[in-house]
Design a protein around this motif. Sequence first.
Motif, PDB file in Angstrom:
ATOM      1  N   SER A   1     -32.898  -4.782   3.107  1.00 33.43           N
ATOM      2  CA  SER A   1     -33.306  -4.344   1.772  1.00 33.43           C
ATOM      3  C   SER A   1     -33.941  -5.481   0.991  1.00 33.43           C
ATOM      4  O   SER A   1     -35.009  -5.323   0.380  1.00 33.43           O
ATOM      5  CB  SER A   1     -32.091  -3.794   1.017  1.00 33.43           C
ATOM      6  N   ASN A   2     -33.292  -6.640   1.005  1.00 40.76           N
ATOM      7  CA  ASN A   2     -33.824  -7.793   0.261  1.00 40.76           C
ATOM      8  C   ASN A   2     -35.189  -8.203   0.792  1.00 40.76           C
ATOM      9  O   ASN A   2     -36.087  -8.559   0.015  1.00 40.76           O
ATOM     10  CB  ASN A   2     -32.851  -8.974   0.362  1.00 40.76           C
ATOM     11  N   TYR A   3     -35.359  -8.144   2.114  1.00 41.44           N
ATOM     12  CA  TYR A   3     -36.642  -8.543   2.693  1.00 41.44           C
ATOM     13  C   TYR A   3     -37.753  -7.587   2.284  1.00 41.44           C
ATOM     14  O   TYR A   3     -38.847  -8.017   1.863  1.00 41.44           O
ATOM     15  CB  TYR A   3     -36.553  -8.610   4.216  1.00 41.44           C
ATOM     16  N   ILE A   4     -37.491  -6.284   2.396  1.00 40.87           N
ATOM     17  CA  ILE A   4     -38.527  -5.298   2.061  1.00 40.87           C
ATOM     18  C   ILE A   4     -38.908  -5.405   0.589  1.00 40.87           C
ATOM     19  O   ILE A   4     -40.091  -5.408   0.238  1.00 40.87           O
ATOM     20  CB  ILE A   4     -38.048  -3.875   2.402  1.00 40.87           C
ATOM     21  N   LEU A   5     -37.924  -5.512  -0.289  1.00 44.38           N
ATOM     22  CA  LEU A   5     -38.206  -5.584  -1.725  1.00 44.38           C
ATOM     23  C   LEU A   5     -38.956  -6.874  -2.084  1.00 44.38           C
ATOM     24  O   LEU A   5     -39.702  -6.912  -3.064  1.00 44.38           O
ATOM     25  CB  LEU A   5     -36.899  -5.499  -2.525  1.00 44.38           C
ATOM     26  N   SER A   6     -38.758  -7.926  -1.267  1.00 40.68           N
ATOM     27  CA  SER A   6     -39.437  -9.203  -1.547  1.00 40.68           C
ATOM     28  C   SER A   6     -40.921  -9.163  -1.198  1.00 40.68           C
ATOM     29  O   SER A   6     -41.676 -10.057  -1.584  1.00 40.68           O
ATOM     30  CB  SER A   6     -38.765 -10.339  -0.764  1.00 40.68           C
ATOM     31  N   LEU A   7     -41.354  -8.114  -0.478  1.00 40.59           N
ATOM     32  CA  LEU A   7     -42.760  -8.039  -0.068  1.00 40.59           C
ATOM     33  C   LEU A   7     -43.691  -7.808  -1.252  1.00 40.59           C
ATOM     34  O   LEU A   7     -44.871  -8.145  -1.198  1.00 40.59           O
ATOM     35  CB  LEU A   7     -42.945  -6.928   0.973  1.00 40.59           C
ATOM     36  N   GLY A   8     -43.181  -7.198  -2.317  1.00 32.13           N
ATOM     37  CA  GLY A   8     -44.032  -6.962  -3.489  1.00 32.13           C
ATOM     38  C   GLY A   8     -43.253  -6.284  -4.595  1.00 32.13           C
ATOM     39  O   GLY A   8     -42.269  -5.574  -4.338  1.00 32.13           O
ATOM     40  N   ASP A   9     -43.662  -6.499  -5.847  1.00 28.60           N
ATOM     41  CA  ASP A   9     -42.958  -5.878  -6.966  1.00 28.60           C
ATOM     42  C   ASP A   9     -43.368  -4.416  -7.155  1.00 28.60           C
ATOM     43  O   ASP A   9     -42.938  -3.766  -8.112  1.00 28.60           O
ATOM     44  CB  ASP A   9     -43.176  -6.666  -8.267  1.00 28.60           C
ATOM     45  N   ASP A  10     -44.183  -3.898  -6.231  1.00 31.56           N
ATOM     46  CA  ASP A  10     -44.577  -2.495  -6.283  1.00 31.56           C
ATOM     47  C   ASP A  10     -43.695  -1.616  -5.405  1.00 31.56           C
ATOM     48  O   ASP A  10     -43.958  -0.431  -5.230  1.00 31.56           O
ATOM     49  CB  ASP A  10     -46.045  -2.335  -5.851  1.00 31.56           C
ATOM     50  N   ILE A  11     -42.607  -2.178  -4.861  1.00 38.16           N
ATOM     51  CA  ILE A  11     -41.731  -1.435  -3.971  1.00 38.16           C
ATOM     52  C   ILE A  11     -40.472  -1.010  -4.715  1.00 38.16           C
ATOM     53  O   ILE A  11     -39.882  -1.791  -5.463  1.00 38.16           O
ATOM     54  CB  ILE A  11     -41.327  -2.275  -2.744  1.00 38.16           C
ATOM     55  N   SER A  12     -40.052   0.221  -4.498  1.00 41.24           N
ATOM     56  CA  SER A  12     -38.784   0.707  -5.042  1.00 41.24           C
ATOM     57  C   SER A  12     -37.895   1.170  -3.896  1.00 41.24           C
ATOM     58  O   SER A  12     -38.370   1.563  -2.832  1.00 41.24           O
ATOM     59  CB  SER A  12     -39.008   1.855  -6.030  1.00 41.24           C
ATOM     60  N   GLU A  13     -36.592   1.111  -4.125  1.00 42.86           N
ATOM     61  CA  GLU A  13     -35.592   1.535  -3.136  1.00 42.86           C
ATOM     62  C   GLU A  13     -34.957   2.824  -3.640  1.00 42.86           C
ATOM     63  O   GLU A  13     -34.311   2.837  -4.680  1.00 42.86           O
ATOM     64  CB  GLU A  13     -34.545   0.444  -2.957  1.00 42.86           C
ATOM     65  N   THR A  14     -35.152   3.907  -2.914  1.00 42.07           N
ATOM     66  CA  THR A  14     -34.681   5.217  -3.347  1.00 42.07           C
ATOM     67  C   THR A  14     -33.638   5.749  -2.374  1.00 42.07           C
ATOM     68  O   THR A  14     -33.921   5.933  -1.195  1.00 42.07           O
ATOM     69  CB  THR A  14     -35.856   6.216  -3.428  1.00 42.07           C
ATOM     70  N   HIS A  15     -32.429   6.003  -2.868  1.00 40.85           N
ATOM     71  CA  HIS A  15     -31.356   6.529  -2.037  1.00 40.85           C
ATOM     72  C   HIS A  15     -31.387   8.053  -2.092  1.00 40.85           C
ATOM     73  O   HIS A  15     -31.015   8.662  -3.093  1.00 40.85           O
ATOM     74  CB  HIS A  15     -30.001   5.998  -2.511  1.00 40.85           C
ATOM     75  N   LEU A  16     -31.838   8.658  -0.997  1.00 42.67           N
ATOM     76  CA  LEU A  16     -31.873  10.108  -0.870  1.00 42.67           C
ATOM     77  C   LEU A  16     -30.569  10.579  -0.234  1.00 42.67           C
ATOM     78  O   LEU A  16     -29.652   9.786  -0.015  1.00 42.67           O
ATOM     79  CB  LEU A  16     -33.089  10.520  -0.047  1.00 42.67           C
ATOM     80  N   LYS A  17     -30.484  11.862   0.035  1.00 46.55           N
ATOM     81  CA  LYS A  17     -29.226  12.400   0.560  1.00 46.55           C
ATOM     82  C   LYS A  17     -28.886  11.828   1.934  1.00 46.55           C
ATOM     83  O   LYS A  17     -27.762  11.387   2.175  1.00 46.55           O
ATOM     84  CB  LYS A  17     -29.296  13.932   0.639  1.00 46.55           C
ATOM     85  N   LEU A  18     -29.851  11.797   2.838  1.00 42.24           N
ATOM     86  CA  LEU A  18     -29.566  11.446   4.223  1.00 42.24           C
ATOM     87  C   LEU A  18     -30.139  10.108   4.665  1.00 42.24           C
ATOM     88  O   LEU A  18     -29.834   9.646   5.764  1.00 42.24           O
ATOM     89  CB  LEU A  18     -30.085  12.555   5.153  1.00 42.24           C
TER      90      LEU A  18
END
Length: 298
Positions: A205-222
Motif C-alpha cells: 500500500s505504501n509503495y503504490i501510494l508513493s507513486l503519485g499524489d493522484d492515487i487513492s486507496e478504496t476499500h470495497l467489499k471484496l
Amino acid sequence: MADIKLFNISGEVKEYQSGTVTLEKELQTVIEANMEAFFGVTFLASEYRTTDGGRMDSIGIDENHCPVIFEYKRSMKENVINQGLFYLNWLLDHKDSFKVLVIEKLGLKAADNIDWTMPRVICIAGDFTKYDESAIKQMNRNISLIRYKKFDNDLLMFEHTNENVATAIPENTTISNKPKATDKTFAEQMASADKEIKTLYEDLSNYILSLGDDISETHLKLYVAFKKIRNIVTVVALKKKLIINLPIDVTTVTFEEGFSRDVTNIGHWGCGAVEVHLKNRADFEKAKVLIDRAYNEN
C-alpha cells in the motif's frame, strides 16, 4: 486552474489555444460516448429522472461494479457538489430503480454484481473554487472533482483535482463476480491473514501510494482498489499471500508459473487480466516493475 500550456513540437513550435466547450451539452455528449475510455465507467443513461422530478446529468457503473453519478458544472456559482450528493442519497434510497436500469442496459448478471459499498459522484467543470475543494473534505461521501480544458478542436484534457474517499457503506448481502456464502470481505480476509501478509500489504500500500499524489486507496467489499481516475491495482488477501491484478496488456508480459498468470478468460475478483501472487518480500520486489507499468500506462 493553473494556466496549462500545450505545444506541438513537431517542426515549428505551435501553441494550442485552450478554451471550453459549451457546458453542458457538448461536453456531456463527448463524455457519455467515451465514458469507459475516460473514466473506466460503463455509461447507462443520460438525464436520468428521479421520482422527485430531478434529473441526474449522467449515470453509469464503474469497473468495481459501483454506481457512478456525473454532474457537470455550468457556472462558478452553481453548487454542483450538493446537487450530486442529493442525487446520490436518492440513489441509495432507490437501489431497486438502479438495478432495473442495469438489467435493461447490461443484463441480469451485471445487476447481480452491483456493489453498493462505494457509490460515488464525479463533478466535472472548467474550474472549481477553493470552497468546493474544501467542502468535499467535510463530507463522508465519495466525490471526485475533475477539471477539463479543451485545446483547439480535437484535444480534451482532464485534471483530477481533488477526491474524497469515504468509509465503505456496509452491505447485508454478499455481492461478487461469483457470489458464494463463504466469500470473505476484505476486512475478514485481512483479519485471517498471517502476520507476514498483513505487513506485506502495508508495504504494498505504501509503495503504490508513493507513486503519485493522484492515487487513492478504496476499500470495497471484496478487495481493495488503488486508482487514479480508474483502477491501477486491485488486491485480494489470502492467509498466505496477496493476489494483485493489473490492467496491463497481457501480450507484453512474460508470465512465470507460481508468480504471475493471464486471467483474461478466468473468473477473478478485482480488475486487470495480469494476476500476480505475492507470498513474500522477494515477490513484492519483483512485482514492482509491473506495478510501475500499471501506474504509468493507466
